[in-house]
Design a protein around this motif. Sequence first.
Motif, PDB file in Angstrom:
ATOM      1  N   ILE A  69       0.837  -1.200   0.000  1.00  0.00           N
ATOM      2  CA  ILE A  69       0.000   0.000   0.000  1.00  0.00           C
ATOM      3  C   ILE A  69       0.870   1.248   0.000  1.00  0.00           C
ATOM      4  O   ILE A  69       0.578   2.221  -0.701  1.00  0.00           O
ATOM      5  N   ALA A  70       1.948   1.235   0.752  1.00  0.00           N
ATOM      6  CA  ALA A  70       2.842   2.392   0.813  1.00  0.00           C
ATOM      7  C   ALA A  70       3.518   2.617  -0.534  1.00  0.00           C
ATOM      8  O   ALA A  70       3.884   3.744  -0.873  1.00  0.00           O
ATOM      9  N   GLY A  71       3.673   1.565  -1.319  1.00  0.00           N
ATOM     10  CA  GLY A  71       4.319   1.681  -2.621  1.00  0.00           C
ATOM     11  C   GLY A  71       3.415   2.236  -3.708  1.00  0.00           C
ATOM     12  O   GLY A  71       3.870   2.563  -4.788  1.00  0.00           O
ATOM     13  N   CYS A  72       2.131   2.345  -3.446  1.00  0.00           N
ATOM     14  CA  CYS A  72       1.201   2.891  -4.430  1.00  0.00           C
ATOM     15  C   CYS A  72       1.475   4.375  -4.625  1.00  0.00           C
ATOM     16  O   CYS A  72       2.091   5.031  -3.798  1.00  0.00           O
ATOM     17  N   ALA A  73       0.955   4.898  -5.717  1.00  0.00           N
ATOM     18  CA  ALA A  73       1.166   6.306  -6.031  1.00  0.00           C
ATOM     19  C   ALA A  73       0.552   7.187  -4.952  1.00  0.00           C
ATOM     20  O   ALA A  73      -0.547   6.932  -4.486  1.00  0.00           O
ATOM     21  N   SER A  74       1.288   8.193  -4.586  1.00  0.00           N
ATOM     22  CA  SER A  74       0.774   9.124  -3.584  1.00  0.00           C
ATOM     23  C   SER A  74      -0.246  10.050  -4.235  1.00  0.00           C
ATOM     24  O   SER A  74      -0.226  10.285  -5.441  1.00  0.00           O
ATOM     25  N   LYS A  75      -1.129  10.576  -3.441  1.00  0.00           N
ATOM     26  CA  LYS A  75      -2.169  11.456  -3.956  1.00  0.00           C
ATOM     27  C   LYS A  75      -1.553  12.696  -4.595  1.00  0.00           C
ATOM     28  O   LYS A  75      -2.029  13.174  -5.621  1.00  0.00           O
ATOM     29  N   GLY A  76      -0.502  13.220  -3.998  1.00  0.00           N
ATOM     30  CA  GLY A  76       0.153  14.412  -4.531  1.00  0.00           C
ATOM     31  C   GLY A  76       0.702  14.181  -5.927  1.00  0.00           C
ATOM     32  O   GLY A  76       0.556  15.029  -6.811  1.00  0.00           O
ATOM     33  N   TYR A  77       1.317  13.037  -6.131  1.00  0.00           N
ATOM     34  CA  TYR A  77       1.876  12.707  -7.445  1.00  0.00           C
ATOM     35  C   TYR A  77       0.761  12.599  -8.486  1.00  0.00           C
ATOM     36  O   TYR A  77       0.871  13.130  -9.588  1.00  0.00           O
ATOM     37  N   VAL A  78      -0.293  11.915  -8.106  1.00  0.00           N
ATOM     38  CA  VAL A  78      -1.412  11.732  -9.024  1.00  0.00           C
ATOM     39  C   VAL A  78      -2.039  13.087  -9.352  1.00  0.00           C
ATOM     40  O   VAL A  78      -2.327  13.383 -10.510  1.00  0.00           O
ATOM     41  N   ASP A  79      -2.243  13.918  -8.332  1.00  0.00           N
ATOM     42  CA  ASP A  79      -2.809  15.253  -8.568  1.00  0.00           C
ATOM     43  C   ASP A  79      -1.915  16.076  -9.488  1.00  0.00           C
ATOM     44  O   ASP A  79      -2.411  16.797 -10.354  1.00  0.00           O
ATOM     45  N   GLN A  80      -0.603  15.963  -9.304  1.00  0.00           N
ATOM     46  CA  GLN A  80       0.339  16.706 -10.145  1.00  0.00           C
ATOM     47  C   GLN A  80       0.243  16.239 -11.592  1.00  0.00           C
ATOM     48  O   GLN A  80       0.200  17.053 -12.514  1.00  0.00           O
TER      49      GLN A  80
END
Length: 70
Positions: free
Chosen positions: A17-28
Amino acid sequence: MRLKLFMVLTAIAALLIAGCASKGYVDQRIAEMQAQVDSDMNTVKAQSALNGDEIKKLKSLTTELSGKTD
């Protein structure tokens, strides 16, 4: 034994789960893609306006030439 297995599986799940894309990256990434789409849309709108102007000119010329041939 089952408790250890459960703990190991829980730890593995937490790491995945920690390895999934972070929300910030996805938003960017979404913001970058949206900016590109907006830019493309503005280009298309400008070209469409130019095409509309050309169509009006051609209609005017067609009417003028039609009047001259009669």
